[in-house]
Design a protein around this motif. Structure first.
Motif, PDB file in Angstrom:
ATOM      1  N   LYS A  13       0.825  -1.216   0.000  1.00  0.00           N
ATOM      2  CA  LYS A  13       0.000   0.000   0.000  1.00  0.00           C
ATOM      3  C   LYS A  13       0.858   1.265   0.000  1.00  0.00           C
ATOM      4  CE  LYS A  13      -0.662   0.098   5.054  1.00  0.00           C
ATOM      5  NZ  LYS A  13      -1.671   0.126   6.139  1.00  0.00           N
TER       6      LYS A  13
ATOM      7  N   ARG B 236       2.094   1.782  -3.568  1.00  0.00           N
ATOM      8  CA  ARG B 236       1.053   2.352  -4.413  1.00  0.00           C
ATOM      9  C   ARG B 236       0.841   3.828  -4.107  1.00  0.00           C
ATOM     10  NH1 ARG B 236      -1.953  -2.428  -3.094  1.00  0.00           N
ATOM     11  NH2 ARG B 236      -3.235  -1.135  -1.704  1.00  0.00           N
ATOM     12  N   GLY B 237       0.917   4.192  -2.834  1.00  0.00           N
ATOM     13  CA  GLY B 237       0.662   5.576  -2.428  1.00  0.00           C
ATOM     14  C   GLY B 237       1.823   6.517  -2.678  1.00  0.00           C
ATOM     15  N   TYR B 238       3.031   5.969  -2.727  1.00  0.00           N
ATOM     16  CA  TYR B 238       4.213   6.802  -2.918  1.00  0.00           C
ATOM     17  C   TYR B 238       5.054   6.232  -4.057  1.00  0.00           C
ATOM     18  CZ  TYR B 238       2.923   8.468   1.737  1.00  0.00           C
ATOM     19  OH  TYR B 238       2.246   8.986   2.812  1.00  0.00           O
TER      20      TYR B 238
END
Length: 424
Positions: free
Chosen positions: A29, A32-34
């Motif tokens: 996660k 995906r976010g960074y």
């Protein structure tokens, strides 16, 4: 130590945190976010290095640090059966795929002595622990006394191999515990495994077999073959077979797939014992050998030569077995021919001849008398030979053991049968 280019920070509380950070799904996660985020873990130094674009660095580092700080561990006690289940590789893969990943959870677990250590986020640990507890059921099946010996047999090992050949993991664990068997399996499959186990135990109950042996041979085995008997006893015990000797032979009890080989070894051992006779024609020899000094002499001689010596009949007008000699002739210096009137089942000779039928069914006449005196093992061995080689034709013979008869072998000779008329 989780490192930032400008902001190093000590934060590791448990060694297992490093193992969780090495699991790809644990940081998915964040990746995906960074975009561009990279977390490198050095297990030896117990440090993790976070790399990210400069504008995202502070936030990414803070989130990864918060995740690492939320990791905790808990312990769950295991029974021997559950420990064996959780140690298996197929179980580890199944747990990861169906229990952990399927529910979007991340955890690391390892088995130590009598417990499993589970590491994960503190908010998920209770849920994860409940999933581990519900993953498998354990049940103890009590076996009957006649079934317990089967748990040491080759048939048992073959049964376990058949269970392991199943295509759907995880494979069940069956752990013998004294007279019981512990089953560990998934809740959906444990009833099926229990049915298979009960069927196997019922079909492979302990059986008994008696091998009738000439009493003199039994005495010789006990007195001079003690080492061989002990080795055979150990071998039999390893496969769940119990053996004991009485004065008339062997009693064996155990799994039906193991009995034939153990009994066969005893039969082979007995077959190596040879019997011979010596006739003394000098007056008084029979009386001397049966007396105290004669018996002491025979005992001492037998001890030195490792043989068992016993006295039979002898003297004018009697055979070695004590029967009446009707006629005799010397065919050569070492060969005598005697016509004896008496009981053929009492003759202490190398072999007696039985007038048999082609099916070797000894249910009448002399044949029945031989089986009655020597034991059912003569009929059983005859049945085995016919099943293996087929019925005999006129003029053919088959040789079996003699059971408890004083002779060594019985020669079953098949002759033609006259049924009336003018033809033989």
């Amino acid at each position: 130590m989780l490192k930032h280019p400008c902001q190093p920070c000590k934060m590791m509380r448990f060694p297992t945190q490093f193992k969780i950070l090495c699991i790809p799904a644990a940081l998915e996660k964040f990746y995906r976010g960074y975009p561009g985020l990279k977390v490198s873990v050095d297990k030896e130094r117990r440090t993790a290095k976070v790399s990210a674009p400069e504008d995202k660095m502070k936030k990414a580092f803070s989130d990864v640090l918060a995740f690492a700080m939320s990791l905790r561990e808990t312990k769950m006690s295991l029974t021997p059966g559950l420990q064996k289940m959780f140690e298996r590789e197929d179980t580890k893969e199944w747990i990861q795929e169906t229990v952990i990943s399927e529910h979007g959870l991340v955890c690391h677990w390892e088995v130590s002595e009598k417990q499993i250590i589970i590491s994960g986020q503190s908010s998920d640990l209770v849920r994860i622990q409940e999933m581990f507890k519900e993953a498998f059921k354990e049940k103890t099946i009590k076996s009957e006394k006649e079934e317990a010996c089967t748990l040491k047999s080759p048939a048992w090992r073959s049964f376990l191999e058949q269970l392991e050949d199943s295509d759907s993991p995880p494979q069940p664990v069956l752990l013998p515990d004294g007279d019981s068997v512990i089953i560990v399996d998934t809740p959906s499959n444990i009833s099926n495994t229990e049915l298979k186990l009960k069927k196997f135990l019922k079909e492979n109950k302990q059986q008994g077999k008696t091998l009738e042996i000439n009493p003199n041979k039994v005495k010789l085995l006990k007195e001079f073959c003690d080492h061989d008997l002990k080795e055979l006893g150990k071998k039999a015990k390893d496969v769940g077979v119990n053996i004991s000797f009485s004065k008339n032979g062997l009693q064996a009890h155990g799994p039906k797939d193991c009995l034939p080989s153990i009994v066969g070894e005893v039969r082979e051992m007995v077959g190596r014992i040879k019997e011979d006779k010596m006739t003394f024609k000098k007056p008084g020899m029979s009386r001397y050998l049966k007396g105290g000094k004669g018996q002491d002499f025979l005992t001492q001689t037998g001890s030195v030569t490792k043989c068992y010596i016993t006295t039979g009949g002898g003297g004018d007008g009697t055979s070695q077995s004590g029967d009446r000699v009707l006629a005799k002739a010397q065919l050569s210096p070492t060969l005598d021919l005697q016509i004896i009137q008496g009981d053929i089942t009492q003759c202490a000779v190398d072999a007696i001849v039985n007038a048999a039928n082609g099916r070797l069914q000894h249910d009448g006449g002399v044949a029945a008398a031989i089986v009655k005196a020597g034991g059912r093992c003569i009929q059983e061995e005859s049945d085995e030979l016919v099943a293996e080689r087929g019925e005999l034709n006129d003029g053919e013979v088959m040789v079996t053991g003699a059971g408890t008869l004083p002779c060594s072998h019985v020669i079953h000779a098949v002759g033609s049968t006259w049924s009336g008329g003018t033809k033989d």
